[in-house]
Design a protein around this motif. Structure first.
Motif, PDB file in Angstrom:
ATOM      1  N   PHE A 157      -6.611  11.411  -5.071  1.00  0.00           N
ATOM      2  CA  PHE A 157      -7.160  11.060  -3.762  1.00  0.00           C
ATOM      3  C   PHE A 157      -8.163  12.106  -3.233  1.00  0.00           C
ATOM      4  O   PHE A 157      -8.924  11.834  -2.330  1.00  0.00           O
TER       5      PHE A 157
ATOM      6  N   TRP B 296      -1.691  13.531   0.493  1.00  0.00           N
ATOM      7  CA  TRP B 296      -1.977  13.605  -0.946  1.00  0.00           C
ATOM      8  C   TRP B 296      -3.427  14.002  -1.184  1.00  0.00           C
ATOM      9  O   TRP B 296      -3.728  14.767  -2.108  1.00  0.00           O
TER      10      TRP B 296
ATOM     11  N   SER C 294       0.086   6.051   9.320  1.00  0.00           N
ATOM     12  CA  SER C 294       1.145   6.869   8.719  1.00  0.00           C
ATOM     13  C   SER C 294       0.887   7.177   7.249  1.00  0.00           C
ATOM     14  O   SER C 294       1.698   7.818   6.601  1.00  0.00           O
ATOM     15  N   ARG C 295      -0.230   6.733   6.714  1.00  0.00           N
ATOM     16  CA  ARG C 295      -0.492   6.845   5.270  1.00  0.00           C
ATOM     17  C   ARG C 295      -0.283   8.276   4.759  1.00  0.00           C
ATOM     18  O   ARG C 295      -0.959   9.203   5.177  1.00  0.00           O
ATOM     19  N   GLU C 296       0.621   8.410   3.817  1.00  0.00           N
ATOM     20  CA  GLU C 296       0.875   9.724   3.226  1.00  0.00           C
ATOM     21  C   GLU C 296      -0.283  10.116   2.310  1.00  0.00           C
ATOM     22  O   GLU C 296      -0.438  11.278   1.940  1.00  0.00           O
ATOM     23  N   HIS C 297      -1.103   9.115   1.975  1.00  0.00           N
ATOM     24  CA  HIS C 297      -2.300   9.360   1.157  1.00  0.00           C
ATOM     25  C   HIS C 297      -3.165  10.454   1.779  1.00  0.00           C
ATOM     26  O   HIS C 297      -3.893  11.144   1.065  1.00  0.00           O
TER      27      HIS C 297
ATOM     28  N   ILE D 260       6.671   5.585   8.922  1.00  0.00           N
ATOM     29  CA  ILE D 260       7.060   6.713   8.071  1.00  0.00           C
ATOM     30  C   ILE D 260       6.070   6.836   6.912  1.00  0.00           C
ATOM     31  O   ILE D 260       5.339   5.902   6.612  1.00  0.00           O
TER      32      ILE D 260
ATOM     33  N   ARG E   9       0.212   9.184  -6.909  1.00  0.00           N
ATOM     34  CA  ARG E   9      -0.116  10.108  -5.836  1.00  0.00           C
ATOM     35  C   ARG E   9      -1.355  10.952  -6.143  1.00  0.00           C
ATOM     36  O   ARG E   9      -1.801  11.711  -5.295  1.00  0.00           O
TER      37      ARG E   9
ATOM     38  N   ALA F 194      -9.200   3.608   4.438  1.00  0.00           N
ATOM     39  CA  ALA F 194      -8.247   2.626   3.903  1.00  0.00           C
ATOM     40  C   ALA F 194      -8.668   2.044   2.566  1.00  0.00           C
ATOM     41  O   ALA F 194      -7.830   1.765   1.709  1.00  0.00           O
TER      42      ALA F 194
ATOM     43  N   THR G 274       5.263   7.713   2.722  1.00  0.00           N
ATOM     44  CA  THR G 274       5.825   7.158   1.488  1.00  0.00           C
ATOM     45  C   THR G 274       7.030   7.946   0.977  1.00  0.00           C
ATOM     46  O   THR G 274       7.967   7.362   0.422  1.00  0.00           O
TER      47      THR G 274
ATOM     48  N   LEU H 297      -7.074   3.450  -0.623  1.00  0.00           N
ATOM     49  CA  LEU H 297      -5.613   3.575  -0.697  1.00  0.00           C
ATOM     50  C   LEU H 297      -5.013   2.681  -1.775  1.00  0.00           C
ATOM     51  O   LEU H 297      -3.846   2.354  -1.741  1.00  0.00           O
TER      52      LEU H 297
ATOM     53  N   SER I 209       2.326   2.803  10.636  1.00  0.00           N
ATOM     54  CA  SER I 209       2.550   3.397  11.961  1.00  0.00           C
ATOM     55  C   SER I 209       2.800   2.360  13.065  1.00  0.00           C
ATOM     56  O   SER I 209       3.348   2.681  14.105  1.00  0.00           O
TER      57      SER I 209
ATOM     58  N   ASN J 256       4.596  14.191   6.836  1.00  0.00           N
ATOM     59  CA  ASN J 256       4.055  13.863   5.514  1.00  0.00           C
ATOM     60  C   ASN J 256       3.544  15.106   4.806  1.00  0.00           C
ATOM     61  O   ASN J 256       3.715  15.268   3.598  1.00  0.00           O
TER      62      ASN J 256
ATOM     63  N   MET K  18      -9.842  -2.687   4.415  1.00  0.00           N
ATOM     64  CA  MET K  18      -9.251  -2.364   3.123  1.00  0.00           C
ATOM     65  C   MET K  18      -9.383  -3.539   2.156  1.00  0.00           C
ATOM     66  O   MET K  18      -9.495  -3.373   0.957  1.00  0.00           O
TER      67      MET K  18
ATOM     68  N   GLN L 254       4.288   4.368  -4.834  1.00  0.00           N
ATOM     69  CA  GLN L 254       4.670   5.733  -5.213  1.00  0.00           C
ATOM     70  C   GLN L 254       6.138   5.997  -4.904  1.00  0.00           C
ATOM     71  O   GLN L 254       6.767   6.854  -5.529  1.00  0.00           O
TER      72      GLN L 254
ATOM     73  N   LEU M  98      -8.467  -3.050   9.229  1.00  0.00           N
ATOM     74  CA  LEU M  98      -8.520  -1.740   8.572  1.00  0.00           C
ATOM     75  C   LEU M  98      -9.468  -1.623   7.397  1.00  0.00           C
ATOM     76  O   LEU M  98      -9.422  -0.634   6.663  1.00  0.00           O
TER      77      LEU M  98
ATOM     78  N   VAL N 183       0.808  -1.232   0.000  1.00  0.00           N
ATOM     79  CA  VAL N 183       0.000   0.000   0.000  1.00  0.00           C
ATOM     80  C   VAL N 183       0.837   1.276   0.000  1.00  0.00           C
ATOM     81  O   VAL N 183       0.516   2.225  -0.700  1.00  0.00           O
ATOM     82  N   THR N 184       1.903   1.301   0.776  1.00  0.00           N
ATOM     83  CA  THR N 184       2.626   2.564   0.930  1.00  0.00           C
ATOM     84  C   THR N 184       3.954   2.593   0.163  1.00  0.00           C
ATOM     85  O   THR N 184       4.763   3.479   0.367  1.00  0.00           O
TER      86      THR N 184
END
Lengths: 465, 197
Positions: B38, B89, B83-86, A144, B35, B27, A146, B30, A129, B111, A412, A39, A410, A35-36
């Motif tokens: 979203f 974005w 932590s999703r950077e999405h 962290i 990028r 989620a 992406t 995702l 996380s 992020n 997903m 990109q 989650l 997922v992360t």
């Protein structure tokens, strides 16, 4: 002045430090999942650069995979495409992948420790996380984004400022029916979902020392749920025993050398923390959450706070949470019927968790009103459970044991809790919609969830022990 | 190349605490491998009734035509959880360039900065002032000046200084990202690896 364990590990991983700039911080082990990461690989492609050190990145597919029929292609197109993309990227860049169906496949934070990749003194990151889980071995592990995944792939480093340090000490003997999940839910309920923000935590004290490695992982796993980047526990004989003989653990001379180093990994007696909190294990009872963040938890026999007891400024969000959960303020949760019971996630899907549940449900049957899913954290956990006959105990109880993955933690993949339904879950987040749109989550320990599976409602497990 | 110096914009007030990244972008959205795109699912489950894009929830601020702008204002502990950077974005793709709150979760803050979104931490009092002013008049503008590190409510003249670390400030102003800096240290990283491993 003495150093904390956090200082010792941190300082030894700073590659370069320049005034006014964050530290260039070296990463020993990097985990990626579908997922992360796509990109991040895209970023490498755009810059036309290779992976800096392919041996230090380990890949698995976990978030998006179904937990049934894992031998078949993934039905959902977008999920399948994302998993295929991971496979393609790993192949192209030379990274070992434990994909769906591989004997080492599983949730990223379960497989690192069980394969002996996670070792004391390491720095570990992942675009997830709950990377804080690895802290149980005396590592600095944290989640962290992406962009940082790309940084690690490109340079094996990220830019970081050293966090503040907090010590959380728990002493005393745990009461019957209270397990490590209850300890961490209790701590978060005391310091709130943001009480640890800006800190890295060291868990210490006699109660922590007496826990198994897997129980310690549950605690470190949920450090992020109080806002802390991570949490660690100094390694000891229990840690070394756990690691010895695992697939990628050091052997022979390497083991002796590593062990000598690991034994230095503890905070000095005169080390100074920015904050110190102390708790008494005897005050903790089995915990349950009632709201929509992990800080909204209470002892299972307690009542949800009354609106009048909530600070005026916080009333709006308190009410919003209870409205979402369709619960009244001031009521007890004991006896509240549930629809689903979910055993799983990087918090509580290790073999000890499954054993704990199995020993409770052996000879018992699930209540008619509940569906019970047991999702092992990894292929190896699943295999072990079957070898120990845990699968037949679950089957007799009416529990469904599936393949490994993040599953309903989650919402997903295919495993989701339907809108409006209540799920008692051994996972880590009770956010709105976390387990599926409109799903309502009660977080609890595997033991408390097992009791609910048998009675069909929220139950004080101590009455059955 | 994206850069950031000063923004003057109307604001979108989202008076909710502890907004976790699962709310910012659930989620199940995702699954993209780029990028972009979203933004259409930003705050998805608060925005639409029963997950139906044809049924916007009238009481949710993004669906209220009165409120528009590049500045999102939210209550404390914004961006906690995953932590999703999405999440960053999605905010950027929707058009937000600044998020104002009295408290940000660590990973989100990082992020956001890595995506040229400026998280501005203000005092509880100042946050309340923004909410008050925008409630009185949805058209008020707020100025965020990165060079001066100030945030100002233009209608009332109230303003406050905010903190940002000097390195990130430089990155935002000049459009640098962390990888550029790390790649410049490649020799030092190789040296570290040789000595330590």
């Amino acid at each position: 002045m003495g150093q904390t364990l956090i200082d010792k590990i941190w300082d030894s991983h700073v590659v370069y430090s320049k005034p006014g700039y964050p530290d260039a911080f070296y990463i020993d082990a990097h985990f990626i999942h579908e997922v992360t990461s796509p990109q991040a690989f895209d970023g490498l492609r755009k810059r036309n650069i290779p992976v800096f050190n392919t041996k230090r990145t380990h890949a698995t597919a976990d978030h998006n995979i179904p937990t049934l029929n894992q031998h078949l292609p993934i039905k959902e197109e977008l999920s399948r495409r994302q998993v295929e993309m991971l496979t393609k990227n790993c192949k192209e860049y030379g990274i070992e992948l434990y994909g769906m169906g591989h004997p080492f496949n599983g949730i990223v934070h379960i497989i690192g420790p069980e394969l002996g990749i996670t070792l004391p003194g390491m720095t570990i990151v992942c675009g997830d996380s709950h990377t804080s889980t690895h802290g149980a071995f005396g590592t600095i592990g944290f989640g962290i984004g992406t962009s940082q995944v790309e940084q690690v792939l490109a340079t094996q480093c990220i830019l970081q400022y050293k966090p503040k340090k907090m010590k959380i000490e728990i002493n005393g003997k745990l009461k019957k029916g209270v397990v490590s999940k209850d300890i961490i839910l209790y701590i978060i309920s005391k310091i709130t979902a943001s009480g640890g923000t800006g800190y890295f935590v060291e868990y210490a004290g006699e109660t922590i020392r007496n826990l198994s490695m897997e129980a310690r992982m549950t605690i470190c796993n949920m450090s992020i749920e109080m806002g802390a980047r991570g949490g660690l526990i100094a390694p000891d004989e229990i840690t070394f025993d756990y690691i010895k003989g695992r697939k990628f653990a050091p052997q022979g001379d390497d083991w002796d050398k590593a062990l000598a180093y690991w034994k230095t990994l503890h905070s000095d007696p005169d080390a100074v923390f920015d904050k110190v909190l102390q708790f008494d294990a005897a005050d903790i009872e089995p915990m349950i959450t009632y709201g929509t963040n992990p800080g909204m938890g209470m002892g299972i026999t307690k009542r949800i706070p009354s609106l009048g007891d909530i600070d005026e400024h916080d009333r709006k969000s308190f009410k919003k949470a209870l409205d979402y959960m369709a619960l009244e303020d001031g009521i007890p949760l004991l006896g509240k019927p549930v629809d689903y019971v979910f055993f799983g996630s990087c918090t509580n899907a290790r073999i000890e968790d499954l054993r704990m549940v199995a020993s409770f449900v052996k000879g018992r049957k699930k209540a008619d009103n509940v569906q019970v899913w047991v999702i092992p954290g990894s292929k190896q956990v699943e295999k072990q459970a079957r070898e120990e006959g845990i699968d037949t105990i679950f089957e007799a109880a009416g529990f469904q044991l599936r393949g490994p993955g993040c599953s309903a933690c989650l919402g997903m993949n295919e495993d989701k809790i339907p809108a409006g339904k209540y799920c008692i879950s051994t996972s880590n987040r009770n956010f709105e919609g976390r387990q599926g749109p409109g799903a309502r989550t009660f977080l609890a320990s595997p033991l408390t969830a097992a009791a609910a599976a048998i009675t069909g409602k929220i139950t004080d497990v101590r009455e059955y022990l | 190349m994206q850069t950031f110096q000063k923004i003057i914009s109307t604001v979108v007030p989202l008076s909710i605490e502890n907004i976790d990244t699962d709310q910012i972008i659930p989620a199940r959205f995702l699954k993209a491998t780029t990028r972009e795109g979203f933004g259409k699912n930003l705050f998805r489950d608060w925005r639409y009734e029963n997950n139906d894009e044809n049924k916007p929830r009238k009481d949710f601020v993004l669906n209220n035509p009165l409120y528009k702008g590049e500045i999102l204002v939210a209550e404390k502990n914004f961006g906690c959880g995953s932590s999703r950077e999405h999440a960053a974005w999605a905010l950027a793709d929707y058009g937000f360039r600044v998020v104002v709150s009295s408290f940000f979760a660590d990973i989100f803050k990082n992020n956001a900065l890595n995506n040229f979104i400026l998280p501005v931490t203000v005092s509880d009092k100042f946050l309340e002032q923004i909410f008050d002013e925008v409630q009185k008049n949805p058209k008020i503008e707020v100025e965020v000046d990165l060079l001066e590190q100030t945030i100002k409510i233009l209608s009332s003249g109230q303003s406050e200084q905010f903190e940002i670390n000097p390195y990130k400030k430089e990155c935002l102003i000049n459009g640098y990202d962390d990888i550029d800096y790390l790649l410049s240290l490649k020799n030092k990283i190789e040296e570290y690896e040789t000595i330590n491993h």
